[in-house]
Design a protein around this motif. Structure first.
Motif, PDB file in Angstrom:
ATOM      1  N   UNK A  66       0.816  -1.209   0.000  1.00 44.82           N
ATOM      2  CA  UNK A  66       0.000   0.000   0.000  1.00 44.82           C
ATOM      3  C   UNK A  66       0.856   1.268   0.000  1.00 44.82           C
ATOM      4  N   UNK A  67       1.968   1.244   0.721  1.00 39.83           N
ATOM      5  CA  UNK A  67       2.863   2.412   0.724  1.00 39.83           C
ATOM      6  C   UNK A  67       3.491   2.588  -0.656  1.00 39.83           C
ATOM      7  N   UNK A  68       3.891   1.492  -1.277  1.00 41.37           N
ATOM      8  CA  UNK A  68       4.432   1.589  -2.646  1.00 41.37           C
ATOM      9  C   UNK A  68       3.376   2.148  -3.599  1.00 41.37           C
ATOM     10  N   UNK A  69       2.139   1.677  -3.468  1.00 41.79           N
ATOM     11  CA  UNK A  69       1.049   2.202  -4.291  1.00 41.79           C
ATOM     12  C   UNK A  69       0.834   3.686  -4.026  1.00 41.79           C
ATOM     13  N   UNK A  70       0.898   4.065  -2.761  1.00 35.29           N
ATOM     14  CA  UNK A  70       0.721   5.482  -2.409  1.00 35.29           C
ATOM     15  C   UNK A  70       1.827   6.344  -3.015  1.00 35.29           C
ATOM     16  N   UNK A  71       3.055   5.839  -3.002  1.00 37.56           N
ATOM     17  CA  UNK A  71       4.163   6.588  -3.602  1.00 37.56           C
ATOM     18  C   UNK A  71       4.003   6.695  -5.118  1.00 37.56           C
ATOM     19  N   UNK A  72       3.571   5.630  -5.765  1.00 39.16           N
ATOM     20  CA  UNK A  72       3.333   5.668  -7.210  1.00 39.16           C
ATOM     21  C   UNK A  72       2.243   6.692  -7.522  1.00 39.16           C
ATOM     22  N   UNK A  73       1.177   6.681  -6.731  1.00 37.91           N
ATOM     23  CA  UNK A  73       0.089   7.637  -6.916  1.00 37.91           C
ATOM     24  C   UNK A  73       0.581   9.069  -6.729  1.00 37.91           C
ATOM     25  N   UNK A  74       1.434   9.262  -5.733  1.00 36.92           N
ATOM     26  CA  UNK A  74       1.987  10.596  -5.474  1.00 36.92           C
ATOM     27  C   UNK A  74       2.874  11.060  -6.622  1.00 36.92           C
TER      28      UNK A  74
END
Length: 164
Positions: A66-74
């Motif tokens: 989820x953190x990796x996904x959040x960073x990609x989204x950011x």
């Protein structure tokens, strides 16, 4: 690249989902230690500790993903603009706090995986994350409340409802 005024529904959902998983880990993560110690000592493991240890493992993987996904989204959509143009030290503190969060939220599950599959010293390194996360969460919550009730700048509202 700060360009938007608020967070998307996906960013808000990821924030709170990660928060729930992290709180679960902080409250129930000691079961993994109990399981590892029992296995190393050849002792039986209770069903509850086994279930919580397994949940700790999978919750850690979920946090990492989820953190990796959040960073990609950011990276894809850019960071939001600051709600408050406060003093420079406050902006630097906010960036530092968020940077430390991302670093810990990525490094902790990786260290946990290394502890599980490789062993020491990774377990000791992984266990250092708990007090660090508690301090960061406390600072983060206090800052959010300070922004909400003292500065009244809408910072907290941005993480509760998506940008329009």
């Amino acid at each position: 690249m700060e360009n938007r005024r608020g967070y998307s529904v996906y960013q808000i959902a990821l924030h709170w989902l990660i928060a729930v998983f992290v709180l679960f880990q902080l409250f129930f993560g000691e079961s993994m230690t109990t399981v590892v110690d029992a296995v190393e000592n050849g002792q039986p493991v209770s069903t509850t500790d086994q279930a919580l240890g397994s949940a700790h493992y999978w919750a850690g993987l979920a946090i990492l993903a989820l953190v990796l996904l959040r960073l990609v989204l950011r990276l894809a959509s850019g960071a939001t603009a600051s709600a408050n143009r406060g003093p420079r030290w406050m902006q630097l503190a906010a960036h530092a706090l968020h940077g430390l969060f991302y670093m810990l939220l990525l490094a902790t599950p990786v260290a946990g995986l290394l502890a599980f599959y490789v062993g020491d010293p990774w377990g000791d390194i992984h266990s250092l994350a708990k007090p660090a996360l508690i301090v960061l969460i406390a600072a983060h919550a206090l800052a959010a409340l300070y922004h909400q009730f003292w500065l009244r700048d809408g910072t907290l509202k941005r993480m509760l409802s998506p940008a329009g």
